[in-house]
Design an enzyme around this catalytic site. Structure first.
Site, PDB file in Angstrom:
ATOM      1  N   ARG A  90       0.684  -1.159  -0.130  1.00  0.00           N
ATOM      2  CA  ARG A  90       0.015  -0.244  -0.010  1.00  0.00           C
ATOM      3  C   ARG A  90       0.777   1.404  -0.131  1.00  0.00           C
ATOM      4  NH1 ARG A  90      -1.589   1.491   4.779  1.00  0.00           N
ATOM      5  NH2 ARG A  90      -2.718  -0.451   5.094  1.00  0.00           N
ATOM      6  N   ASP A 100      -7.043  19.793 -13.390  1.00  0.00           N
ATOM      7  CA  ASP A 100      -7.368  18.390 -14.144  1.00  0.00           C
ATOM      8  C   ASP A 100      -6.608  18.545 -15.650  1.00  0.00           C
ATOM      9  OD1 ASP A 100      -8.255  16.389 -15.375  1.00  0.00           O
ATOM     10  OD2 ASP A 100     -10.261  16.384 -13.946  1.00  0.00           O
ATOM     11  N   TYR A 153     -16.004  17.765 -15.482  1.00  0.00           N
ATOM     12  CA  TYR A 153     -16.263  16.242 -15.375  1.00  0.00           C
ATOM     13  C   TYR A 153     -17.194  16.089 -14.363  1.00  0.00           C
ATOM     14  CZ  TYR A 153     -15.550  11.199 -14.690  1.00  0.00           C
ATOM     15  OH  TYR A 153     -15.596  10.086 -15.034  1.00  0.00           O
ATOM     16  N   LYS A 172      -7.347   7.592 -19.342  1.00  0.00           N
ATOM     17  CA  LYS A 172      -7.551   8.164 -20.610  1.00  0.00           C
ATOM     18  C   LYS A 172      -6.382   8.100 -21.483  1.00  0.00           C
ATOM     19  CE  LYS A 172     -11.480   8.899 -18.429  1.00  0.00           C
ATOM     20  NZ  LYS A 172     -11.818  10.132 -17.702  1.00  0.00           N
TER      21      LYS A 172
HETATM   22  C1  LIG Z   1     -12.669  10.326 -16.471  1.00  0.00           C
HETATM   23  C2  LIG Z   1     -12.199  11.754 -15.703  1.00  0.00           C
HETATM   24  C3  LIG Z   1     -11.874  11.772 -14.447  1.00  0.00           C
HETATM   25  C4  LIG Z   1     -12.209  10.676 -13.575  1.00  0.00           C
HETATM   26  O1  LIG Z   1     -11.131   9.576 -13.648  1.00  0.00           O
HETATM   27  P1  LIG Z   1     -11.295   8.165 -13.255  1.00  0.00           P
HETATM   28  O2  LIG Z   1     -10.365   7.471 -13.943  1.00  0.00           O
HETATM   29  O3  LIG Z   1     -12.719   7.781 -14.423  1.00  0.00           O
HETATM   30  O4  LIG Z   1     -11.699   7.808 -11.987  1.00  0.00           O
HETATM   31  C5  LIG Z   1     -11.549  13.132 -14.022  1.00  0.00           C
HETATM   32  N1  LIG Z   1     -11.532  14.175 -14.654  1.00  0.00           N
HETATM   33  C6  LIG Z   1     -11.912  13.889 -15.937  1.00  0.00           C
HETATM   34  C7  LIG Z   1     -11.560  15.335 -16.904  1.00  0.00           C
HETATM   35  C8  LIG Z   1     -11.914  12.679 -16.542  1.00  0.00           C
HETATM   36  O5  LIG Z   1     -12.125  12.821 -17.937  1.00  0.00           O
END
Ligand SMILES: *Cc1c(COP(=O)(O)O)cnc(C)c1O
Length: 381
Positions: free
Chosen positions: A46, A170, A98, A195
């Site tokens: 962890r 982000d 998001y 992504k």
């Molecule tokens: C998908 C996404 C998230 C969340 O990420 P997960 O890996 O699905 O938990 C946060 N911000 C943006 C812009 C995203 O596209």
């Protein structure tokens, strides 16, 4: 060292015991100690795992950061960052963000006494008015999801520094290949590694990067205390994906730009959202802070029936109808019923997100094939 070389070489050293060129998947929870407390830097997975450490080393290099931490998902990253705050603290956020972030902030952390303000951060004159002595954090997403608004990171950072506020960006939609918020003065960068970083739609993971030692220590403490870490196999997959990020992003951008320009000139299309279009509201800022304009394109049809949008999505055969983005394969989505359904309709419309909006995650297929698919799907509308 340039980006592509970093993604292949930093954090990718042959393993000591056998010379394995690829970092092994250290599928272990614990590590033998020579004597109590005497170990090789690994005690329990962890806290640290060598596959994760290797990935974090690469990720830090790609955002020009001192530190990176990986988590079980993008949401786990956001959850951890919010735990830096205390009841009474306030956060100023992008209003077009998001859906999962909106849900986490309003449905989870609001219950713990943290207050969130959602405003169009691209309108700079609104920003300073919202600040008070409780404001502790800016939550910036740029390009925004799904309307591809561009927020001027440097201008937000300027205000943040004046009031001693943390800036979190982000950076999921841009990827570190196109945009490096820490270089522009941001304190923490967040990615859903699910992504573009992983890039093959086969893993869910999140990560953050920072240059603040103290902030890093707090976040690592929270990570170890709360425990939302990724498994070693997922770390291996993301590290493999990163090695082609620079090649993939070039093709994502090329395809998205071709599609955006095609859509702009189509008689059935009402509005196209793509920061690479010269008439995009924040095109100049995008040009200033991004290397290229990314692989995401949104648009609305002239027909304002949801039915028409559904017809397009059904007939765009090379675009799989699915949530998520950033994989090699093209996807199409309907934010109002899919990714952004957790945002109340009234709030969606206020942010400019119509029920007929279609969002494309443009993949890295051959440009001509994608254009042909779009042309066919529009002919069926
Ligand atoms: C998908 C996404 C998230 C969340 O990420 P997960 O890996 O699905 O938990 C946060 N911000 C943006 C812009 C995203 O596209």
């Amino acid at each position: 060292m340039k980006f592509g070389t970093k993604s292949i070489h930093i954090g990718n050293n042959p393993e000591g015991l056998t010379g394995a060129v690829i970092t092994p998947i250290y599928q272990t929870s614990t590590y033998a100690q020579e004597e109590p407390g005497k170990h090789k830097g690994f005690e329990y997975s962890r806290t640290h795992n060598p596959t994760r450490t290797a990935l974090q080393t690469t990720l830090a290099a790609l955002e020009n950061a001192q530190h990176a931490l990986c988590f079980a998902s993008g949401m786990a990253v956001e959850d951890t960052i919010m735990k830096l705050l205390r009841p009474g603290d306030e956060v100023i956020c992008t209003n077009d963000l998001y859906g999962g972030s909106f849900r986490l902030f309003t449905k989870v952390f609001a219950n713990y006494g943290i207050k969130f303000h959602f405003i169009p951060l691209q309108e700079m004159d609104l920003v300073e008015i919202m600040i008070n002595s409780n404001t502790k954090m800016f939550w910036v997403e740029t390009p925004t999801n799904p309307l591809l608004n561009i927020i001027d990171i440097q201008s937000i950072v300027e205000i943040a520094k004046k009031y001693n506020i943390l800036t979190v960006v982000d950076n999921t939609f841009a990827s570190p290949f196109l945009q490096n918020p820490l270089d522009l003065g941001a304190d923490i960068v967040v990615h859903s590694a699910t992504k573009y970083l992983a890039g093959h739609s086969d893993v869910v993971m999140g990560c953050l990067m920072t240059n603040h030692n103290e902030l890093h220590q707090q976040l690592a403490f929270l990570q170890n205390s709360c425990g939302a870490i990724p498994g070693p196999f997922d770390c291996f997959l993301v590290q493999r994906g990163l090695k082609t990020l620079h090649l993939r992003m070039v093709q994502h951008c090329k395809n998205a730009s071709a599609i955006a320009n095609y859509l702009v000139n189509h008689s059935k299309v009402e509005q196209v959202f793509y920061p690479g279009l010269t008439h995009h509201k924040n095109h100049e800022i995008a040009k200033k802070q991004m290397k290229d304009f990314g692989g995401m394109v949104s648009f609305t049809l002239k027909s304002d029936s949801t039915e028409s949008a559904f017809k397009f999505m059904k007939n765009a055969k090379l675009f799989t109808l699915a949530e998520s983005l950033g994989g090699v394969e093209s996807l199409v989505g309907h934010p109002a019923t899919m990714t952004h359904a957790s945002i109340p309709r009234e709030d969606r419309l206020k942010a400019g997100l119509k029920d007929t909006l279609i969002r494309l995650s443009v993949g890295i297929e051959d440009t001509e094939d994608l254009l042909e698919t779009i042309e066919f799907a529009l002919s069926k509308v």
